[in-house]
Structure formats: structure tokens, C-alpha cells
Design an enzyme around this catalytic site. Structure first.
Site, PDB file in Angstrom:
ATOM      1  N   GLY A   9      -4.075  -4.338  -4.501  1.00  0.00           N
ATOM      2  CA  GLY A   9      -5.088  -3.390  -4.976  1.00  0.00           C
ATOM      3  C   GLY A   9      -4.365  -2.125  -5.364  1.00  0.00           C
ATOM      4  O   GLY A   9      -3.936  -1.366  -4.504  1.00  0.00           O
ATOM      5  N   HIS A  10      -4.161  -1.927  -6.643  1.00  0.00           N
ATOM      6  CA  HIS A  10      -3.419  -0.751  -7.103  1.00  0.00           C
ATOM      7  C   HIS A  10      -4.404   0.308  -7.583  1.00  0.00           C
ATOM      8  O   HIS A  10      -5.149   0.091  -8.525  1.00  0.00           O
ATOM      9  CB  HIS A  10      -2.422  -1.144  -8.195  1.00  0.00           C
ATOM     10  N   THR A  11      -4.403   1.431  -6.877  1.00  0.00           N
ATOM     11  CA  THR A  11      -5.373   2.484  -7.170  1.00  0.00           C
ATOM     12  C   THR A  11      -4.722   3.545  -8.043  1.00  0.00           C
ATOM     13  O   THR A  11      -3.646   4.035  -7.738  1.00  0.00           O
ATOM     14  CB  THR A  11      -5.848   3.130  -5.846  1.00  0.00           C
ATOM     15  N   ARG A  27      -6.281   0.529   7.881  1.00  0.00           N
ATOM     16  CA  ARG A  27      -4.867   0.155   7.987  1.00  0.00           C
ATOM     17  C   ARG A  27      -4.285   0.676   9.297  1.00  0.00           C
ATOM     18  O   ARG A  27      -4.664   1.754   9.749  1.00  0.00           O
ATOM     19  CB  ARG A  27      -4.081   0.757   6.815  1.00  0.00           C
ATOM     20  N   GLY A  75     -11.055  -3.075   2.227  1.00  0.00           N
ATOM     21  CA  GLY A  75     -11.702  -1.961   2.925  1.00  0.00           C
ATOM     22  C   GLY A  75     -11.313  -1.866   4.397  1.00  0.00           C
ATOM     23  O   GLY A  75     -11.791  -1.004   5.131  1.00  0.00           O
ATOM     24  N   LEU A  95       3.290  12.538   1.045  1.00  0.00           N
ATOM     25  CA  LEU A  95       3.900  13.548   1.920  1.00  0.00           C
ATOM     26  C   LEU A  95       2.828  14.506   2.425  1.00  0.00           C
ATOM     27  O   LEU A  95       2.854  14.957   3.569  1.00  0.00           O
ATOM     28  CB  LEU A  95       4.982  14.312   1.139  1.00  0.00           C
ATOM     29  N   LYS A 151       2.255   2.316  -5.030  1.00  0.00           N
ATOM     30  CA  LYS A 151       3.010   1.888  -6.213  1.00  0.00           C
ATOM     31  C   LYS A 151       2.189   2.024  -7.486  1.00  0.00           C
ATOM     32  O   LYS A 151       2.726   2.326  -8.540  1.00  0.00           O
ATOM     33  CB  LYS A 151       3.451   0.423  -6.064  1.00  0.00           C
ATOM     34  N   VAL A 166       2.442  14.023  -3.904  1.00  0.00           N
ATOM     35  CA  VAL A 166       1.752  14.907  -2.948  1.00  0.00           C
ATOM     36  C   VAL A 166       0.232  14.882  -3.155  1.00  0.00           C
ATOM     37  O   VAL A 166      -0.468  15.817  -2.775  1.00  0.00           O
ATOM     38  CB  VAL A 166       2.285  16.367  -3.036  1.00  0.00           C
ATOM     39  N   GLN A 202       2.409  -5.770  -3.094  1.00  0.00           N
ATOM     40  CA  GLN A 202       2.735  -5.808  -1.654  1.00  0.00           C
ATOM     41  C   GLN A 202       4.061  -5.068  -1.414  1.00  0.00           C
ATOM     42  O   GLN A 202       4.350  -4.116  -2.120  1.00  0.00           O
ATOM     43  CB  GLN A 202       2.786  -7.254  -1.130  1.00  0.00           C
ATOM     44  N   ASP A 218       0.819  -1.221   0.000  1.00  0.00           N
ATOM     45  CA  ASP A 218       0.000   0.000   0.000  1.00  0.00           C
ATOM     46  C   ASP A 218       0.850   1.267   0.000  1.00  0.00           C
ATOM     47  O   ASP A 218       0.426   2.300   0.523  1.00  0.00           O
ATOM     48  CB  ASP A 218      -0.956   0.038   1.208  1.00  0.00           C
ATOM     49  N   GLU A 219       2.024   1.216  -0.600  1.00  0.00           N
ATOM     50  CA  GLU A 219       2.903   2.394  -0.602  1.00  0.00           C
ATOM     51  C   GLU A 219       2.503   3.413  -1.673  1.00  0.00           C
ATOM     52  O   GLU A 219       3.096   4.488  -1.764  1.00  0.00           O
ATOM     53  CB  GLU A 219       4.367   1.982  -0.845  1.00  0.00           C
ATOM     54  N   THR A 257      -6.010 -11.420   3.037  1.00  0.00           N
ATOM     55  CA  THR A 257      -7.054 -10.754   2.259  1.00  0.00           C
ATOM     56  C   THR A 257      -8.152 -11.749   1.852  1.00  0.00           C
ATOM     57  O   THR A 257      -9.108 -11.366   1.184  1.00  0.00           O
ATOM     58  CB  THR A 257      -6.451 -10.132   0.982  1.00  0.00           C
TER      59      THR A 257
HETATM   60  P1  IMP Z   1      -2.531 -12.729   1.776  1.00  0.00           P
HETATM   61  O1  IMP Z   1      -1.529 -12.219   0.789  1.00  0.00           O
HETATM   62  O2  IMP Z   1      -3.938 -12.458   1.383  1.00  0.00           O
HETATM   63  O3  IMP Z   1      -2.279 -14.170   2.114  1.00  0.00           O
HETATM   64  O4  IMP Z   1      -2.317 -11.927   3.162  1.00  0.00           O
HETATM   65  C1  IMP Z   1      -1.125 -12.066   3.943  1.00  0.00           C
HETATM   66  C2  IMP Z   1      -0.754 -10.723   4.568  1.00  0.00           C
HETATM   67  O5  IMP Z   1      -0.351  -9.826   3.549  1.00  0.00           O
HETATM   68  C3  IMP Z   1      -1.899 -10.023   5.299  1.00  0.00           C
HETATM   69  O6  IMP Z   1      -1.359  -9.296   6.392  1.00  0.00           O
HETATM   70  C4  IMP Z   1      -2.446  -9.043   4.268  1.00  0.00           C
HETATM   71  O7  IMP Z   1      -3.084  -7.943   4.870  1.00  0.00           O
HETATM   72  C5  IMP Z   1      -1.143  -8.644   3.583  1.00  0.00           C
HETATM   73  N1  IMP Z   1      -1.340  -8.192   2.201  1.00  0.00           N
HETATM   74  C6  IMP Z   1      -1.526  -8.957   1.113  1.00  0.00           C
HETATM   75  N2  IMP Z   1      -1.628  -8.208   0.018  1.00  0.00           N
HETATM   76  C7  IMP Z   1      -1.485  -6.933   0.416  1.00  0.00           C
HETATM   77  C8  IMP Z   1      -1.453  -5.696  -0.287  1.00  0.00           C
HETATM   78  O8  IMP Z   1      -1.557  -5.611  -1.510  1.00  0.00           O
HETATM   79  N3  IMP Z   1      -1.283  -4.583   0.474  1.00  0.00           N
HETATM   80  C9  IMP Z   1      -1.105  -4.651   1.820  1.00  0.00           C
HETATM   81  N4  IMP Z   1      -1.113  -5.789   2.513  1.00  0.00           N
HETATM   82  C10 IMP Z   1      -1.294  -6.929   1.809  1.00  0.00           C
END
Ligand code: IMP
Length: 424
Positions: free
Chosen positions: A40-42, A304, A301, A331, A16, A414, A223, A13-14, A128
Site C-alpha cells: 500500500g503505497h501512500t 503497526r 488498517g 523523522l 517508499k 519530515v 514491502q 511501510d518505510e 494481508t
Molecule cells: P502477505 O504478503 O500478505 O502474505 O503477508 C505476509 C507478511 O508480510 C505479513 O506479516 C504482512 O503483514 C507483511 N506484509 C505484506 N505486505 C506488506 C506491506 O506492504 N507492508 C508491510 N507489511 C507487509
């Protein structure tokens, strides 16, 4: 170098998606190489928001070819849902989207097992629930079904039936969950497989051909390195190498083909799901950051967890991945905070100070961050496009992160929009 890569330096969720979208216009081919629909890339384009789980963000640039390579675990129904949603909004994918015949499929029983394990676990990971872990487990156990198998639908249906029946025994006898309806499941997935078939190809051959002809390839990590199955906070990780380390096995490209590696980090830190998070802020300040950054999962949803920037974690990723450029996102969300603590080391329960991220989750959960505090800044940064137009304290914060992380700053984001970036 024709191949570059964008990867997360934190727990995913950086931001990317936006960075890939921005840089994809320079690329001819954009590749997703690991993970699955857990990502989930927004991407915000004008008034429209696109959330992509499997299809590379590059799809929003009409001349870009997009590849879902062999390292991805692919849920055919999710992928086709995304294809339909994009086409409804005027984004054509035909002839531009290719799926590796070696990519393993995420099937309904993987999702059911993921859900059942999470609901029964004494200490759930907080996945997830997209079936990611069970699909990678089947791949490693050599019983998985690969996308190339959709070329023979009769055999595909038989294999799927066999795997679903086996999973039903696990679901009912071991996990205490309801079984899947085998007939309906097979029918549904075979229908999806039929639609998937025209997209399936040998993407490794496609990428080698592109490499040989000097086409620019852009690799989109999902991730972040702190969720990497080997180097993250195991077992609170995802099931793939969510870092540059996933590139070779996830694409078939040789390691020496890789040029620039951009590491993306938020100006603070977030994590979804359980597991160690040394700089987590609990209480009203954490909530304020969550609201300012709109920190709610784009796949689930879920709210975080929020924390301060962690140099120890960022350096861990930089070293592992050979990061050559740093991208700082969001930032703007820090605006209005009086002080900005940054973790520069950890203190262990034994009283030692370390700058090495611990291998064990219990050890990582037990450290106390050692903070250096910087003054905060105020004002709406959304319209700033030049570094020297930022408040002096914001510039100082960025310079501090750049120096401590030890990688040259390449971009600062930003805001959500494509153009809300600063090129230092
Ligand atoms: P999984 O990948 O669904 O098996 O989840 C394993 C861990 O990775 C959990 O803590 C999820 O919240 C985290 N995770 C998986 N995909 C993402 C992502 O795209 N962004 C942030 N956390 C993720």
C-alpha cells in the site's frame, strides 16, 4: 546508470511510495517488480491522498510510463479498481500502464485459501489476506495462470474453472472452509480479464528496448528486505524477494544494469503481522509512536507494531542489496521523545554479542538489543528544508544512523507532502 531502485530496509511501510513519487519525475519508466496488492503505497499530493496497491506510484506524473512486471502477482479486479479510481480523479492511465504477460494472476481461490489458512493456523503469519502466498505457490508449482493467458478468453475460462474446482476441494476437505461458487467466480474474473487484455504486453521486451535507448528506469520495491522470502524473518515473511534480489527474476533486466540502490528506512521501525521484531516497544511509548507516526496499515488498517531503529537489521539489508544511498523517513514523528535508543548489536541467550541478523525466527525472537541512547529533540520539523535548520540533536541522530548503517544519507523526509524533504 539508467536503472535505479528504491527498496525498503525494514519490514515494509518505510514510506517508499512518497520517495518513488518524488524521484519518479526524473524517471521515464517506473516499474513494480514483486509482491502484489499486499503493498500500500501512500502518496499525498496537495489535499489529495492516493493509496496505490498495484499500480506504480509514478502514475501520478503524467509523462511517466508505468509497468507491472512479471515478478508481481496481480489481482485483476484490484488493478482495475485502481485504474477506475485514478481515472475518476483525473489521472489517465491509457497508453501509460503496461502489465507483463508473464505476471501471475491472483485469483479468488488464492484469497480464499490465504484466509482459510490464516484462520486455521496455530501460529498465523498475519498476512494481508490478499492471496499472495497461494498465488506464488501456484507459480512455483507450475499450475498458475499468467496475465498473457487473457489473450484467449475461452481457454482462460477453462483453466480458471479447473483451478477453482481444485481449490474448492482443498478449501472444503482440508481447510474446513466454504467452497467458491465456480460459475459466478469464473464469470466475474473473465469480465475483469477482458478489461485487462489491452494493458497486457511483453514488459521485458519493453524494458530492454528502454534500456537500449538510454531511457531512465526506476524500480519500485514493495514491502522490505526483512520480509524477503529468503533473507527475512522466515516464515514470517511475504512470498517474494522483497528486495533488490527480486529485480532480475521480477523484470528480466540483467543484474549489471542496476545503478543506484536507495534504501529507505523510517527513523524508527515498524512491523505489521506476527514475527520477530527485536526492538519492539510495548506499552504507552509504543502507542505514542504509533499515534505520532499514524502507524496503521494502508492495506488492512491494522495497527503497526512500533520499535526503535535497528542498525543490525538495516546493515543486513544494506549488505544484501548493495545499497548506495540512505533515505530516512518520518523523522518528524520522533519529535518530543526524551531519549532515542538505537540498537547497534544483539545479545544472544548464550551471552554472546552479535551484529549479524539471525537466520532463524526463533533465534531472532530470542535476542536482546544492545542500545546506544541519543538525546531526543523537540519542535515541529514539518517546515524544515535544510539539514542545518534541524535541531542539533536531530542532526546528531541522523549522523549517527548514517555512520552506523554505513551508507551516505541522500534524503530525509519530515512529513507526508511531496515537498517535505531535506536534501543533505
Ligand atoms: P502477505 O504478503 O500478505 O502474505 O503477508 C505476509 C507478511 O508480510 C505479513 O506479516 C504482512 O503483514 C507483511 N506484509 C505484506 N505486505 C506488506 C506491506 O506492504 N507492508 C508491510 N507489511 C507487509
Amino acid at each position: 546508470m539508467p536503472v535505479s531502485c528504491v527498496v525498503g530496509l525494514q519490514w515494509g511501510d518505510e514510506g517508499k511510495g512518497k520517495i518513488v513519487d518524488l524521484l519518479a519525475r526524473e524517471a521515464e519508466i517506473v516499474v513494480r517488480f514483486q509482491g502484489g496488492a499486499n503493498a500500500g503505497h501512500t502518496v499525498q499530493v496537495g489535499a489529495e491522498t492516493f493509496v496505490l496497491h498495484l499500480i506504480p506510484s509514478g502514475i501520478l506524473h503524467p509523462r511517466t510510463t508505468c509497468v507491472v512486471s512479471n515478478g508481481v502477482v496481480l489481482d485483476p479486479e484490484v488493478l482495475l479498481g485502481e485504474v477506475d479510481a485514478l481515472e475518476q480523479r483525473g489521472v489517465g492511465v491509457q497508453g501509460r500502464l503496461f502489465v507483463s504477460d508473464r505476471a501471475h494472476l491472483v485469483l479468488p481461490h488464492h484469497v480464499a485459501i490465504d484466509r482459510a489458512r490464516e484462520s486455521r493456523a496455530a501460529c498465523p503469519i498475519g498476512t494481508t489476506v490478499r492471496g499472495i502466498g497461494p498465488a506464488y505457490a501456484d507459480k512455483a508449482a507450475r499450475v498458475g495462470i499468467r496475465a498473457g493467458e487473457v489473450r484467449d478468453l475461452d481457454r482462460f475460462a477453462a483453466r480458471l474453472r479447473e483451478n477453482t474446482e481444485y481449490a474448492n476441494r482443498l478449501l472444503t476437505a482440508v481447510l474446513g472452509a466454504l467452497p467458491l461458487d465456480v460459475g459466478a467466480t469464473v464469470q466475474r474474473v473473465v469480465d475483469a480479464a477482458r478489461r485487462l487484455r489491452p494493458l497486457v504486453t511483453d514488459t521485458t521486451a519493453l524494458l530492454h528496448e528502454a534500456l537500449a535507448t538510454g531511457r531512465r528506469i526506476f524500480l519500485e520495491g514493495a514491502q522490505g528486505v526483512m520480509l524477503d522470502v529468503d533473507f527475512g524473518t522466515y516464515p514470517f515473511v511475504t512470498s517474494s524477494n522483497a528486495s533488490v534480489l527480486g529485480v532480475g527474476p521480477g523484470t528480466g533486466l540483467p543484474p549489471r544494469a542496476l545503478g543506484e540502490v536507495l534504501g529507505v528506512a523510517k527513523a524508527y521501525a515498524t512491523r505489521v503481522g506476527a514475527g520477530p521484531f527485536p526492538t519492539e516497544i510495548v506499552g504507552p511509548l509504543g502507542e505514542r509512536l504509533r499515534q505520532a507516526g499514524q502507524e496503521f496499515g494502508s492495506t488492512t488498517g491494522r495497527p503497526r507494531r512500533c520499535g526503535w531503529f535497528d542498525v543490525v537489521a538495516a546493515r543486513h539489508g544494506v549488505r544484501l542489496m548493495g545499497v548506495s544511498g540512505l533515505v530516512i523517513t518520518k523523522l518528524d514523528a520522533l519529535s518530543g521523545l526524551e531519549r532515542l535508543p538505537v540498537a547497534v548489536a544483539y545479545r544472544t541467550p548464550a551471552g554472546d554479542t552479535t551484529t549479524v541478523f539471525p537466520a532463524g525466527s526463533a533465534e531472532a525472537a530470542a535476542v536482546e538489543p544492545v542500545y546506544e541512547e541519543l538525546p531526543g529533540f523537540v519542535g515541529d520539523l514539518g517546515g524544515v528544508r535544510r539539514l542545518d535548520a534541524l535541531p542539533a540533536e536531530a542532526r546528531r541522530y541522523l549522523a549517527f544512523l548514517e555512520a552506523k548503517v554505513g551508507v551516505k544519507l541522500r534524503l530525509v523526509s519530515v512529513g507526508k507532502e511531496r515537498d517535505q524533504v531535506i536534501h543533505p
